[in-house]
Design a protein around this motif. Sequence first.
Motif, PDB file in Angstrom:
ATOM      1  N   GLU A  27     -26.997 -19.800 -51.012  1.00  0.00           N
ATOM      2  CA  GLU A  27     -26.338 -20.241 -52.246  1.00  0.00           C
ATOM      3  C   GLU A  27     -26.288 -21.758 -52.318  1.00  0.00           C
ATOM      4  O   GLU A  27     -25.843 -22.421 -51.381  1.00  0.00           O
ATOM      5  N   HIS A  28     -26.709 -22.320 -53.466  1.00  0.00           N
ATOM      6  CA  HIS A  28     -26.815 -23.769 -53.588  1.00  0.00           C
ATOM      7  C   HIS A  28     -26.704 -24.218 -55.040  1.00  0.00           C
ATOM      8  O   HIS A  28     -26.674 -23.391 -55.958  1.00  0.00           O
ATOM      9  N   ILE A  29     -26.654 -25.554 -55.193  1.00  0.00           N
ATOM     10  CA  ILE A  29     -26.730 -26.173 -56.533  1.00  0.00           C
ATOM     11  C   ILE A  29     -27.847 -27.209 -56.512  1.00  0.00           C
ATOM     12  O   ILE A  29     -28.361 -27.566 -55.448  1.00  0.00           O
ATOM     13  N   HIS A  30     -28.193 -27.691 -57.711  1.00  0.00           N
ATOM     14  CA  HIS A  30     -29.083 -28.844 -57.852  1.00  0.00           C
ATOM     15  C   HIS A  30     -28.399 -29.877 -58.737  1.00  0.00           C
ATOM     16  O   HIS A  30     -27.523 -29.540 -59.544  1.00  0.00           O
ATOM     17  N   ALA A  31     -28.862 -31.130 -58.615  1.00  0.00           N
ATOM     18  CA  ALA A  31     -28.297 -32.206 -59.434  1.00  0.00           C
ATOM     19  C   ALA A  31     -28.863 -32.180 -60.857  1.00  0.00           C
ATOM     20  O   ALA A  31     -28.324 -32.815 -61.758  1.00  0.00           O
ATOM     21  N   ASP A  32     -29.978 -31.454 -61.044  1.00  0.00           N
ATOM     22  CA  ASP A  32     -30.607 -31.341 -62.369  1.00  0.00           C
ATOM     23  C   ASP A  32     -30.684 -29.881 -62.788  1.00  0.00           C
ATOM     24  O   ASP A  32     -30.518 -28.984 -61.955  1.00  0.00           O
ATOM     25  N   GLU A  33     -30.983 -29.669 -64.068  1.00  0.00           N
ATOM     26  CA  GLU A  33     -31.235 -28.297 -64.534  1.00  0.00           C
ATOM     27  C   GLU A  33     -32.384 -27.681 -63.750  1.00  0.00           C
ATOM     28  O   GLU A  33     -33.327 -28.378 -63.389  1.00  0.00           O
ATOM     29  N   ILE A  66     -33.095 -21.009 -67.535  1.00  0.00           N
ATOM     30  CA  ILE A  66     -32.596 -22.381 -67.381  1.00  0.00           C
ATOM     31  C   ILE A  66     -31.208 -22.296 -66.758  1.00  0.00           C
ATOM     32  O   ILE A  66     -30.288 -21.738 -67.362  1.00  0.00           O
ATOM     33  N   LEU A  67     -31.073 -22.813 -65.542  1.00  0.00           N
ATOM     34  CA  LEU A  67     -29.771 -22.859 -64.877  1.00  0.00           C
ATOM     35  C   LEU A  67     -29.246 -24.282 -64.992  1.00  0.00           C
ATOM     36  O   LEU A  67     -29.950 -25.239 -64.648  1.00  0.00           O
ATOM     37  N   PRO A  68     -28.008 -24.446 -65.475  1.00  0.00           N
ATOM     38  CA  PRO A  68     -27.476 -25.799 -65.605  1.00  0.00           C
ATOM     39  C   PRO A  68     -27.275 -26.482 -64.252  1.00  0.00           C
ATOM     40  O   PRO A  68     -27.065 -25.803 -63.242  1.00  0.00           O
ATOM     41  N   ALA A  69     -27.362 -27.805 -64.245  1.00  0.00           N
ATOM     42  CA  ALA A  69     -27.056 -28.569 -63.033  1.00  0.00           C
ATOM     43  C   ALA A  69     -25.666 -28.169 -62.550  1.00  0.00           C
ATOM     44  O   ALA A  69     -24.748 -27.995 -63.353  1.00  0.00           O
ATOM     45  N   GLY A  70     -25.524 -27.985 -61.248  1.00  0.00           N
ATOM     46  CA  GLY A  70     -24.191 -27.754 -60.686  1.00  0.00           C
ATOM     47  C   GLY A  70     -23.767 -26.297 -60.603  1.00  0.00           C
ATOM     48  O   GLY A  70     -22.711 -26.005 -60.046  1.00  0.00           O
ATOM     49  N   ILE A  71     -24.573 -25.368 -61.151  1.00  0.00           N
ATOM     50  CA  ILE A  71     -24.180 -23.941 -61.065  1.00  0.00           C
ATOM     51  C   ILE A  71     -24.637 -23.390 -59.711  1.00  0.00           C
ATOM     52  O   ILE A  71     -25.764 -23.623 -59.268  1.00  0.00           O
ATOM     53  N   TYR A  72     -23.737 -22.673 -59.041  1.00  0.00           N
ATOM     54  CA  TYR A  72     -24.135 -22.011 -57.797  1.00  0.00           C
ATOM     55  C   TYR A  72     -25.114 -20.883 -58.118  1.00  0.00           C
ATOM     56  O   TYR A  72     -24.907 -20.117 -59.078  1.00  0.00           O
ATOM     57  N   HIS A  73     -26.166 -20.775 -57.319  1.00  0.00           N
ATOM     58  CA  HIS A  73     -27.159 -19.727 -57.528  1.00  0.00           C
ATOM     59  C   HIS A  73     -27.940 -19.486 -56.248  1.00  0.00           C
ATOM     60  O   HIS A  73     -27.844 -20.258 -55.284  1.00  0.00           O
ATOM     61  N   ARG A  74     -28.729 -18.425 -56.278  1.00  0.00           N
ATOM     62  CA  ARG A  74     -29.687 -18.147 -55.205  1.00  0.00           C
ATOM     63  C   ARG A  74     -30.849 -17.380 -55.829  1.00  0.00           C
ATOM     64  O   ARG A  74     -30.746 -16.881 -56.972  1.00  0.00           O
ATOM     65  N   PHE A  75     -31.926 -17.250 -55.074  1.00  0.00           N
ATOM     66  CA  PHE A  75     -33.154 -16.667 -55.602  1.00  0.00           C
ATOM     67  C   PHE A  75     -33.780 -15.777 -54.542  1.00  0.00           C
ATOM     68  O   PHE A  75     -33.778 -16.116 -53.348  1.00  0.00           O
ATOM     69  N   ARG A 100     -23.651 -24.456 -50.846  1.00  0.00           N
ATOM     70  CA  ARG A 100     -22.211 -24.301 -51.071  1.00  0.00           C
ATOM     71  C   ARG A 100     -21.460 -24.461 -49.766  1.00  0.00           C
ATOM     72  O   ARG A 100     -21.944 -23.955 -48.754  1.00  0.00           O
ATOM     73  N   PRO A 101     -20.297 -25.112 -49.727  1.00  0.00           N
ATOM     74  CA  PRO A 101     -19.511 -25.630 -50.849  1.00  0.00           C
ATOM     75  C   PRO A 101     -19.930 -27.044 -51.260  1.00  0.00           C
ATOM     76  O   PRO A 101     -20.312 -27.838 -50.402  1.00  0.00           O
ATOM     77  N   GLN A 102     -19.823 -27.315 -52.554  1.00  0.00           N
ATOM     78  CA  GLN A 102     -20.201 -28.631 -53.103  1.00  0.00           C
ATOM     79  C   GLN A 102     -19.208 -29.056 -54.180  1.00  0.00           C
ATOM     80  O   GLN A 102     -19.607 -29.631 -55.200  1.00  0.00           O
ATOM     81  N   GLU A 103     -17.918 -28.766 -53.957  1.00  0.00           N
ATOM     82  CA  GLU A 103     -16.942 -29.008 -55.032  1.00  0.00           C
ATOM     83  C   GLU A 103     -16.817 -30.482 -55.414  1.00  0.00           C
ATOM     84  O   GLU A 103     -16.380 -30.799 -56.520  1.00  0.00           O
ATOM     85  N   ASP A 104     -17.200 -31.395 -54.510  1.00  0.00           N
ATOM     86  CA  ASP A 104     -17.077 -32.826 -54.828  1.00  0.00           C
ATOM     87  C   ASP A 104     -18.381 -33.440 -55.341  1.00  0.00           C
ATOM     88  O   ASP A 104     -18.431 -34.631 -55.642  1.00  0.00           O
ATOM     89  N   HIS A 105     -19.436 -32.635 -55.417  1.00  0.00           N
ATOM     90  CA  HIS A 105     -20.714 -33.166 -55.908  1.00  0.00           C
ATOM     91  C   HIS A 105     -20.581 -33.453 -57.415  1.00  0.00           C
ATOM     92  O   HIS A 105     -20.057 -32.630 -58.163  1.00  0.00           O
ATOM     93  N   PRO A 106     -21.062 -34.626 -57.875  1.00  0.00           N
ATOM     94  CA  PRO A 106     -20.943 -34.974 -59.302  1.00  0.00           C
ATOM     95  C   PRO A 106     -21.523 -33.897 -60.236  1.00  0.00           C
ATOM     96  O   PRO A 106     -20.943 -33.630 -61.301  1.00  0.00           O
ATOM     97  N   ALA A 107     -22.643 -33.281 -59.848  1.00  0.00           N
ATOM     98  CA  ALA A 107     -23.239 -32.241 -60.710  1.00  0.00           C
ATOM     99  C   ALA A 107     -22.310 -31.028 -60.788  1.00  0.00           C
ATOM    100  O   ALA A 107     -22.176 -30.399 -61.839  1.00  0.00           O
ATOM    101  N   ARG A 108     -21.665 -30.703 -59.676  1.00  0.00           N
ATOM    102  CA  ARG A 108     -20.734 -29.576 -59.642  1.00  0.00           C
ATOM    103  C   ARG A 108     -19.515 -29.866 -60.527  1.00  0.00           C
ATOM    104  O   ARG A 108     -19.074 -29.021 -61.312  1.00  0.00           O
TER     105      ARG A 108
END
Length: 126
Positions: A27-33, A66-75, A100-108
Amino acid sequence: MAIEDMLDLCPGNITNFEEKLRNFYTEHIHADEEIRYCLEGSAYFDVRDKDDRWIRIWIKAGDLIILPAGIYHRFTLDTGNHIKLMRLFVGEPVWTAYNRPQEDHPARKGYIKSVTEKVGVPLAAH
Ligand SMILES: CSCCC(=O)C(=O)O
């Protein structure tokens, strides 16, 4: 400027296939879409609902996700074990994953803010 590349994901076609799949399924996020167009095969993208339960999205040829920047997801792949994806980027390709966790990441933080504004109440959004 929009940029694209192609990812043909199946065993034997990719170096470190197992490791890549393991990373995609963490489970992760990205800074971009994350913008993906499916040309062949099929696979699953998982996202979270507001109660932190997984929602599984099955994408097949002809689907765009299209997954928005900052959404937790996996593939992950499905039993067909193959997908050909066009990866589209706005500007330079960035595919760094922040697990995850990335609660302080600007994209999150930006994602939580946008969901909270749309829903109108504060959410412990996922
Ligand atoms: C195979 S594309 C989807 C996997 C993903 O989330 C990523 O690119 O980090």
